[in-house]
Design a protein around this motif. Structure first.
Motif, PDB file in Angstrom:
ATOM      1  N   ASP A  45      30.560  36.709  66.592  1.00 34.66           N
ATOM      2  CA  ASP A  45      30.788  35.481  66.066  1.00 34.66           C
ATOM      3  C   ASP A  45      29.731  34.550  67.032  1.00 34.66           C
ATOM      4  OD1 ASP A  45      32.246  35.453  68.366  1.00 34.66           O
ATOM      5  OD2 ASP A  45      34.194  34.682  67.437  1.00 34.66           O
ATOM      6  N   GLY A  46      29.171  34.874  68.077  1.00 36.36           N
ATOM      7  CA  GLY A  46      28.337  34.174  69.006  1.00 36.36           C
ATOM      8  C   GLY A  46      29.377  33.991  69.987  1.00 36.36           C
ATOM      9  N   SER A  47      30.611  34.024  70.215  1.00 42.90           N
ATOM     10  CA  SER A  47      31.319  34.094  71.357  1.00 42.90           C
ATOM     11  C   SER A  47      30.922  34.870  72.402  1.00 42.90           C
ATOM     12  CB  SER A  47      32.720  33.857  71.112  1.00 42.90           C
ATOM     13  OG  SER A  47      33.211  35.029  70.814  1.00 42.90           O
ATOM     14  N   VAL A  48      31.104  34.357  73.775  1.00 43.48           N
ATOM     15  CA  VAL A  48      31.065  35.200  74.887  1.00 43.48           C
ATOM     16  C   VAL A  48      32.405  36.022  75.435  1.00 43.48           C
ATOM     17  CG1 VAL A  48      30.221  35.352  77.100  1.00 43.48           C
ATOM     18  CG2 VAL A  48      28.916  33.898  75.589  1.00 43.48           C
ATOM     19  N   LEU A  49      32.249  37.266  75.698  1.00 41.62           N
ATOM     20  CA  LEU A  49      33.417  37.931  76.076  1.00 41.62           C
ATOM     21  C   LEU A  49      33.428  38.133  77.546  1.00 41.62           C
ATOM     22  CD1 LEU A  49      33.865  40.156  72.833  1.00 41.62           C
ATOM     23  CD2 LEU A  49      35.053  37.931  73.399  1.00 41.62           C
ATOM     24  N   LEU A  50      34.138  37.689  78.345  1.00 44.18           N
ATOM     25  CA  LEU A  50      34.158  37.840  79.638  1.00 44.18           C
ATOM     26  C   LEU A  50      35.243  38.766  80.183  1.00 44.18           C
ATOM     27  CD1 LEU A  50      33.754  34.209  80.822  1.00 44.18           C
ATOM     28  CD2 LEU A  50      31.763  36.009  80.480  1.00 44.18           C
ATOM     29  N   SER A 104      37.798  39.703  64.876  1.00 46.61           N
ATOM     30  CA  SER A 104      36.797  40.817  64.389  1.00 46.61           C
ATOM     31  C   SER A 104      36.910  42.127  65.586  1.00 46.61           C
ATOM     32  CB  SER A 104      35.276  40.097  64.982  1.00 46.61           C
ATOM     33  OG  SER A 104      35.106  39.988  66.050  1.00 46.61           O
ATOM     34  N   PRO A 105      36.350  43.117  65.085  1.00 45.22           N
ATOM     35  CA  PRO A 105      36.765  44.498  65.843  1.00 45.22           C
ATOM     36  C   PRO A 105      36.003  44.272  67.524  1.00 45.22           C
ATOM     37  CG  PRO A 105      35.652  44.938  63.789  1.00 45.22           C
ATOM     38  CD  PRO A 105      35.767  43.336  63.972  1.00 45.22           C
ATOM     39  N   ASP A 106      34.998  43.617  67.517  1.00 39.54           N
ATOM     40  CA  ASP A 106      34.381  43.389  68.912  1.00 39.54           C
ATOM     41  C   ASP A 106      35.210  42.747  69.852  1.00 39.54           C
ATOM     42  OD1 ASP A 106      33.675  40.893  67.733  1.00 39.54           O
ATOM     43  OD2 ASP A 106      31.674  40.730  68.336  1.00 39.54           O
ATOM     44  N   THR A 107      36.234  42.265  69.437  1.00 40.72           N
ATOM     45  CA  THR A 107      37.256  41.446  70.459  1.00 40.72           C
ATOM     46  C   THR A 107      38.536  42.307  70.710  1.00 40.72           C
ATOM     47  OG1 THR A 107      38.041  40.198  68.729  1.00 40.72           O
ATOM     48  CG2 THR A 107      36.212  39.273  69.800  1.00 40.72           C
ATOM     49  N   ALA A 108      38.542  43.545  70.439  1.00 33.08           N
ATOM     50  CA  ALA A 108      39.621  44.173  70.800  1.00 33.08           C
ATOM     51  C   ALA A 108      39.605  44.285  72.230  1.00 33.08           C
ATOM     52  CB  ALA A 108      39.658  45.755  69.920  1.00 33.08           C
ATOM     53  N   VAL A 109      41.091  44.190  72.757  1.00 35.47           N
ATOM     54  CA  VAL A 109      41.258  44.491  74.097  1.00 35.47           C
ATOM     55  C   VAL A 109      42.286  45.556  74.005  1.00 35.47           C
ATOM     56  CG1 VAL A 109      41.967  43.138  76.159  1.00 35.47           C
ATOM     57  CG2 VAL A 109      41.063  42.096  74.306  1.00 35.47           C
ATOM     58  N   THR A 110      41.991  46.511  75.055  1.00 36.06           N
ATOM     59  CA  THR A 110      42.930  47.464  75.459  1.00 36.06           C
ATOM     60  C   THR A 110      43.842  47.103  76.300  1.00 36.06           C
ATOM     61  OG1 THR A 110      41.342  48.393  77.217  1.00 36.06           O
ATOM     62  CG2 THR A 110      41.108  49.519  74.989  1.00 36.06           C
ATOM     63  N   ALA A 111      44.900  47.986  76.381  1.00 36.34           N
ATOM     64  CA  ALA A 111      46.233  47.430  76.921  1.00 36.34           C
ATOM     65  C   ALA A 111      45.910  47.579  78.431  1.00 36.34           C
ATOM     66  CB  ALA A 111      47.433  48.542  76.771  1.00 36.34           C
ATOM     67  N   GLY A 112      46.610  46.559  79.240  1.00 33.27           N
ATOM     68  CA  GLY A 112      46.366  46.112  80.479  1.00 33.27           C
ATOM     69  C   GLY A 112      45.126  45.352  80.938  1.00 33.27           C
ATOM     70  N   ARG A 113      44.479  45.191  79.696  1.00 32.43           N
ATOM     71  CA  ARG A 113      42.627  44.387  80.191  1.00 32.43           C
ATOM     72  C   ARG A 113      43.154  42.888  79.850  1.00 32.43           C
ATOM     73  NH1 ARG A 113      39.046  46.475  83.247  1.00 32.43           N
ATOM     74  NH2 ARG A 113      37.792  45.527  81.799  1.00 32.43           N
ATOM     75  N   THR A 114      42.179  42.074  80.241  1.00 33.37           N
ATOM     76  CA  THR A 114      42.288  40.809  79.801  1.00 33.37           C
ATOM     77  C   THR A 114      40.665  40.268  79.753  1.00 33.37           C
ATOM     78  OG1 THR A 114      44.238  40.107  81.300  1.00 33.37           O
ATOM     79  CG2 THR A 114      42.804  38.203  80.622  1.00 33.37           C
ATOM     80  N   VAL A 115      40.343  39.559  78.681  1.00 28.29           N
ATOM     81  CA  VAL A 115      39.250  39.017  78.358  1.00 28.29           C
ATOM     82  C   VAL A 115      39.176  37.635  78.147  1.00 28.29           C
ATOM     83  CG1 VAL A 115      37.199  39.295  76.762  1.00 28.29           C
ATOM     84  CG2 VAL A 115      38.628  41.549  77.293  1.00 28.29           C
ATOM     85  N   ILE A 116      38.353  37.025  78.468  1.00 33.87           N
ATOM     86  CA  ILE A 116      38.206  35.642  78.127  1.00 33.87           C
ATOM     87  C   ILE A 116      37.108  35.260  77.303  1.00 33.87           C
ATOM     88  CG2 ILE A 116      37.604  33.315  79.034  1.00 33.87           C
ATOM     89  CD1 ILE A 116      38.724  34.497  82.022  1.00 33.87           C
ATOM     90  N   ARG A 117      37.633  34.649  76.192  1.00 38.52           N
ATOM     91  CA  ARG A 117      36.490  34.454  75.005  1.00 38.52           C
ATOM     92  C   ARG A 117      36.048  33.147  75.217  1.00 38.52           C
ATOM     93  NH1 ARG A 117      36.256  35.803  69.060  1.00 38.52           N
ATOM     94  NH2 ARG A 117      38.202  36.652  69.286  1.00 38.52           N
ATOM     95  N   MET A 118      34.716  32.696  75.344  1.00 37.13           N
ATOM     96  CA  MET A 118      34.218  31.556  75.643  1.00 37.13           C
ATOM     97  C   MET A 118      33.457  31.075  74.236  1.00 37.13           C
ATOM     98  SD  MET A 118      31.268  30.252  77.751  1.00 37.13           S
ATOM     99  CE  MET A 118      30.823  28.689  78.246  1.00 37.13           C
ATOM    100  N   TYR A 119      33.668  30.004  73.747  1.00 39.19           N
ATOM    101  CA  TYR A 119      32.895  29.447  72.450  1.00 39.19           C
ATOM    102  C   TYR A 119      31.934  28.476  72.979  1.00 39.19           C
ATOM    103  CZ  TYR A 119      37.121  31.319  70.220  1.00 39.19           C
ATOM    104  OH  TYR A 119      38.193  32.126  69.803  1.00 39.19           O
TER     105      TYR A 119
END
Length: 138
Positions: A45-50, A104-119
């Motif tokens: 979707d164009g967001s950046v996943l950190l 969306s499937p590309d933003t799946a986060v596994t247990a114990g992990r943290t992701v920051i999504r920047m728009y």
């Protein structure tokens, strides 16, 4: 290169960004600017996943806040390269007991992990030409 040709349009900037895996996130920690190298990926979707550590200052600063992100490649020997900077709102996605899907499937986060999504709301980029001969010498 003239001044106009140094600037990249947002499409060119995002295409260059898509080929990278590391960059720097810029945020505010205790009222001071902070810069942190991070791994990232570009979502469909164009967001950046950190990638982030769950207890990091970055996570607290990013939740519902505005952050900046920069990546690029500049050859240290001749100065050729490019840089892309993004500015936008962020959300924090934390993996719970399995996968958390947030659109969306590309933003799946596994247990114990943290992701920051920047728009990205503001996208800017610039190409750098070779340095004039002798410019990097003391």
């Amino acid at each position: 290169m003239n001044a106009d040709s140094d600037l990249l349009d947002s499409r060119q900037a995002m295409r260059l960004l898509a080929g990278m895996t590391t960059g720097r996130v810029i945020y505010t920690a205790e009222a001071l600017p902070a810069v942190l190298p991070v791994r990232f990926r570009l979502a469909e979707d164009g967001s950046v996943l950190l990638d982030a550590h769950p207890s990091a200052d970055l996570v607290r600063a990013a939740e519902g806040g505005v952050i900046a992100f920069e990546t690029g490649e500049i050859d240290q020997s001749d100065g050729n390269g490019w840089s892309v900077t993004l500015l936008g709102r962020a959300d924090v996605i934390t993996g719970g007991d399995g996968h958390v899907r947030t659109g969306s499937p590309d933003t799946a986060v596994t247990a114990g992990r943290t992701v920051i999504r920047m728009y990205p709301e503001l996208v800017s980029g610039r190409r750098f030409g070779a340095l004039p001969e002798g410019a990097g010498e003391p």
